[in-house]
Design an enzyme around this catalytic site. Sequence first.
Site, PDB file in Angstrom:
ATOM      1  N   HIS A  18       0.818  -1.115  -0.019  1.00  0.00           N
ATOM      2  CA  HIS A  18       0.060  -0.054  -0.102  1.00  0.00           C
ATOM      3  C   HIS A  18       0.779   1.274  -0.107  1.00  0.00           C
ATOM      4  O   HIS A  18       2.146   1.147   0.418  1.00  0.00           O
ATOM      5  CB  HIS A  18      -1.046   0.016   1.202  1.00  0.00           C
ATOM      6  N   GLU A  77      -1.817  -6.594   7.533  1.00  0.00           N
ATOM      7  CA  GLU A  77      -0.305  -6.697   8.155  1.00  0.00           C
ATOM      8  C   GLU A  77      -0.673  -7.370   9.667  1.00  0.00           C
ATOM      9  O   GLU A  77      -1.631  -7.528  10.335  1.00  0.00           O
ATOM     10  CB  GLU A  77       0.156  -5.279   8.516  1.00  0.00           C
TER      11      GLU A  77
END
Length: 389
Positions: free
Chosen positions: A12, A85
Amino acid sequence: MSNVTRLYLIRHGKSAGNAEGRFGGHGPTPLSELGKQQAEKTAKALAKEGINTIYSSDLLRSVQTAEPLAKLLNIPIRTSAAFRERNVGVLEGLTFDESKEQFPRDYYALINRNVHHVITEGESYRNLLRRITGELRSILREHNGQRIAIFSHTGAICFLTLHLLGAIHRGTKTTPWIITSNCGIKDATAVIEGDNVYSKMRFESGVHRVQRVPQTETQGRIHTSAITVAVLPEAEEVDVQINPNDLRIDTFCSSGPGGQSVNTTYSAVRITHLPTNVVVSMQDEKSQIKNREKAMRVLRARLQELEEQKQHDLEASERKSMVGSGDRSEKIRTYNFKENRVTDHRIGLTVHQLELVMEGQIDEFVETLRTHYQTEKQTEKLKAEAIGA
């Protein structure tokens, strides 16, 4: 349809949390303005790749990175919590300074990449690997032979890449892979468990040279690159033991603005750890007992950091001795794609089964190296005994 499944792993863009010096966490952290620009640039580059399917972590910053590409290609984004994550527990959403002050041990464990330490209320790296690889297998079964973009986070992408390269689980690679990433991977760490695994893998330490002709090479010239590998036995987690006899504890009056306790009672505490000369002062509380407890927590965290740094320096020294300078001239093994050849220069062993070696089938090298060095060690021992006699 091609039998080659192409995976595009994209981290990202820069999030607002990163820009603020904050752990992004699992909250709704959006992209920063720079992150939005990065997402647009990534979308334009990937739009030419013929991508069929887009997956993303369900976290906002990852979805926002995927949106420009989905809009260009008119493809829906499939979100999955599996590609999140790693959860860092009590540090979620805190700034780096807040984390360091409130949870120093957890902060330093994370910053120092102590993969053996499970953050309080956080998630182990092993569980992160389990959930992302489980989701990946399901996606590959559904989209075999397609081009798939996966928008995720740094740790997840590293583990996905290691998994696909066969560095974590053997026998899971069933089709050819082409892997790309817009952020690149400078280094990666994997924990390998099993019976006598260190004795089998220790001889993989050194410089591995790769010779190939890239697809972008129009003259057919061979390009050479190299990586360094260090194989180390798992270190025990540092456990700091503080001997009360090693402490000097002083009390004094608090200073600064405050109420009746300031400058009138000996509530402030200063603790000196004599062997290391680490000094911690605390006057946050009105109670001397509470200040002492807080000072001891901070002292323990600082001593923990010192011990972990010592261990890190020792491991770094061992790693440097294993890999040398990293120069290609110090190579231990060469992987030549054009000739389908792998050569181990220490023992002069060459095999023409590069694809099998890249899938993790290195038993022939492992066993031959073990035999070679055991014989060499035994020969040196016999020579030493002969000289001593």
